[in-house]
Motif scaffolding. Structure first.
Motif, short mmCIF file in Angstrom:
data_model
loop_
_atom_site.label_atom_id
_atom_site.label_comp_id
_atom_site.label_asym_id
_atom_site.label_seq_id
_atom_site.Cartn_x
_atom_site.Cartn_y
_atom_site.Cartn_z
N ARG A 75 -62.56 10.33 -12.18
CA ARG A 75 -63.66 9.42 -11.87
C ARG A 75 -63.13 8.11 -11.29
NH1 ARG A 75 -68.85 8.35 -15.70
NH2 ARG A 75 -69.61 6.41 -14.77
N ALA A 76 -62.05 7.56 -11.88
CA ALA A 76 -61.49 6.31 -11.39
C ALA A 76 -60.90 6.48 -9.99
CB ALA A 76 -60.42 5.81 -12.36
N ILE A 77 -60.22 7.60 -9.74
CA ILE A 77 -59.61 7.82 -8.43
C ILE A 77 -60.69 7.97 -7.36
CG2 ILE A 77 -58.20 9.40 -7.06
CD1 ILE A 77 -56.58 9.98 -9.58
N LEU A 78 -61.74 8.74 -7.65
CA LEU A 78 -62.80 8.89 -6.65
C LEU A 78 -63.55 7.58 -6.44
CD1 LEU A 78 -64.04 10.98 -4.75
CD2 LEU A 78 -65.86 11.28 -6.42
N GLY A 83 -64.96 3.30 -2.84
CA GLY A 83 -64.98 1.86 -2.56
C GLY A 83 -64.21 1.51 -1.30
N ALA A 84 -63.02 2.11 -1.15
CA ALA A 84 -62.21 1.85 0.05
C ALA A 84 -62.91 2.36 1.29
CB ALA A 84 -60.84 2.51 -0.10
N GLY A 85 -63.47 3.57 1.23
CA GLY A 85 -64.13 4.15 2.40
C GLY A 85 -65.34 3.36 2.84
N ALA A 309 -59.66 -4.09 -1.80
CA ALA A 309 -60.71 -4.80 -2.55
C ALA A 309 -61.88 -3.88 -2.86
CB ALA A 309 -61.18 -6.02 -1.76
N GLY A 310 -62.26 -3.03 -1.90
CA GLY A 310 -63.35 -2.09 -2.14
C GLY A 310 -63.02 -1.12 -3.26
N ALA A 311 -61.78 -0.62 -3.26
CA ALA A 311 -61.36 0.31 -4.31
C ALA A 311 -61.41 -0.35 -5.68
CB ALA A 311 -59.96 0.82 -4.01
N VAL A 312 -60.84 -1.55 -5.79
CA VAL A 312 -60.80 -2.25 -7.08
C VAL A 312 -62.21 -2.65 -7.52
CG1 VAL A 312 -59.97 -4.33 -8.25
CG2 VAL A 312 -58.45 -3.07 -6.71
#
Length: 355
Positions: A75-78, A83-85, A309-312
Motif C-alpha cells: 500500500r505504501a509503495i503504490l 503520488g509521484a505520477g 514530494a508527490g510520493a511523500v
C-alpha cells in the motif's frame, strides 16, 4: 522567490538529490508501513523484509508479518507511485497548457475512469470478465480518446492548431468530456445502484488504497518510473513550453510530436493510477506549485522534486486516513483535499505562478 535549495549549481543539485531521494522515500515507505491503527516497530518490519527477501529466518509473529508484507508495504509503495505520477502529470500539463489550474484530471480521465468503474460494478458490463480496475482503465482510455478528438476538432476550427488555440482546445475539450462522463456516472448510480452499491462506489471515487496488493505495485511502479524518465528526457522542452508553443517551435522543438508524446504519457500514467486507487484530488495541482516555490521553474529540478514530494505527500495522507478516525479508514481523497485546499490557497496568496 526561490529558496536556498534552488540556488546551488546544477551539478550540486543533482548530487544532492541522488542520495537524498532514496533516503527520503525509504523513510516515508517505512513510516507508511509502521504507522496505522496498530503500530509496528521498525525492527519487526526489517525482520519481515529480511525473511521475505533473503530467507533470514527471524522469528516474527505471523499476524504482524501478514500485515506488513501483504497489506501495508504494498500500500505504501503504490501510494508513492500514485503520488509521484499525479504530481508529474500536473507539472507537464501546467507547462504545456500554460495554465496554473491544469491538473491530471483536466483531460476527463478521472471522470471516464469513474464511469467505467461504475458500469462494471453496478450494471455488470463485462459479465464478470472485467474487474473494477480494468473497467476504470477502459473508461479512462475512452474519455481521453474523446477529449483528443474534440481538442483536434476545436483547434482545427480556430486557427489550424497554433499554440494558444491548441492549448485552449485541450482545456475546453477536457471540461466537456469531464462533464459528459460525470453525468453518465450520476445517471448509472441513480438508475441502477442500490444504497450499498452507491456507498461503496462513492468511497472508491474519493480514493481508496485499502484493496492494494503486490500485483497493483508491479503495474504501478514501472508506469511511475516510465513517466519520470519521459519527463526528465523532455525537461528542456518543458522549459521552452512555459514561454509558449511558438517560442518552443522557434527553439527547434517539434511542438506537435513532443506535446503529443507528453500528454499521452501523462494520460496513461493518470489512467493507471486512477484505475487502481480511484480519483485522488489536489496532488497534481498543489505539489507542482509548492515545488516551483521551493526549487524554481527549471524542469531539471522541478520534475524530480515534484515526483518525490508527490510520493511523500500521498504516503503521509494515507497514514492520516488510517489514524484520524479510530476504527475507520477515511477515503484518501478526503485527506488530500483537506490538506491541499488550504495549501493551494496559501500558495495563491504568496503569488506563486507559472513562469
Amino acid at each position: 522567490m526561490n529558496s536556498a535549495i534552488a540556488l546551488g549549481s546544477p551539478a550540486r543539485f543533482r548530487w544532492r538529490w541522488t542520495w537524498l531521494t532514496p533516503l527520503i522515500l525509504l523513510i516515508a515507505v517505512m513510516a507508511g508501513t509502521a504507522i496505522g491503527e496498530t503500530s509496528i516497530p521498525l525492527e519487526t518490519i526489517l525482520k519481515v523484509l529480511a525473511n521475505r527477501l533473503w530467507g533470514a529466518g527471524y522469528a516474527v509473529d505471523r499476524i504482524d508479518a501478514g500485515i506488513i508484507w501483504s497489506y501495508r508495504l504494498s500500500r505504501a509503495i503504490l501510494a508513492a507511485c500514485c503520488g509521484a505520477g499525479l504530481a508529474l502529470a500536473g507539472v507537464v500539463l501546467q507547462a504545456l497548457l500554460r495554465n496554473p489550474l491544469a491538473d491530471p484530471f483536466l483531460m476527463g480521465i478521472s471522470a471516464g475512469a469513474s464511469t467505467g468503474a461504475v458500469a462494471v460494478t453496478i450494471t455488470g458490463i463485462g459479465a464478470g470478465a472485467m474487474t473494477l480496475s480494468l473497467g476504470a482503465f477502459a473508461g479512462a482510455g475512452l474519455a481521453f480518446g474523446l477529449v483528443v478528438l474534440l481538442a483536434h476538432a476545436a483547434s482545427s476550427g480556430t486557427g489550424g492548431g497554433r499554440g494558444t488555440q491548441a492549448a485552449g482546445g485541450i482545456i475546453l475539450a477536457g471540461i466537456a468530456g469531464s462533464q459528459l462522463f460525470n453525468a453518465l456516472t450520476a445517471f448509472i448510480i441513480a438508475k441502477s445502484a442500490s444504497a450499498e452499491q452507491a456507498r461503496g462506489i462513492m468511497f472508491w471515487l474519493m480514493g481508496n488504497l485499502s484493496g492494494v496488493r503486490w500485483d497493483d505495485v508491479l503495474l504501478g511502479l514501472p508506469v511511475a518510473l516510465g513517466g519520470l524518465l519521459i519527463c526528465l528526457w523532455h525537461r528542456r522542452a518543458l522549459d521552452a513550453f512555459t514561454f509558449g508553443a511558438d517560442s518552443a517551435a522557434s527553439m527547434g522543438i517539434a511542438v506537435r510530436s513532443v506535446r503529443g508524446i507528453l500528454i499521452t504519457a501523462m494520460a496513461l500514467v493518470t489512467a493507471v493510477m486512477v484505475s487502481k486507487v480511484g480519483a485522488i484530488g489536489f496532488v497534481g495541482l498543489v505539489i507542482p506549485h509548492a515545488m516551483r516555490f521551493l526549487v524554481g521553474s527549471r524542469h531539471t529540478r522541478l520534475v524530480p522534486a515534484s515526483a518525490l514530494a508527490g510520493a511523500v505527500f500521498l504516503i503521509g495522507s494515507d497514514i492520516l486516513s488510517r489514524i484520524l478516525v479510530p476504527g475507520q479508514a477515511l477515503p484518501i481523497g478526503v485527506v488530500t483535499s483537506l490538506i491541499g485546499a488550504p495549501a493551494f490557497a496559501m500558495i495563491l496568496v504568496r503569488g506563486t505562478k507559472i513562469r
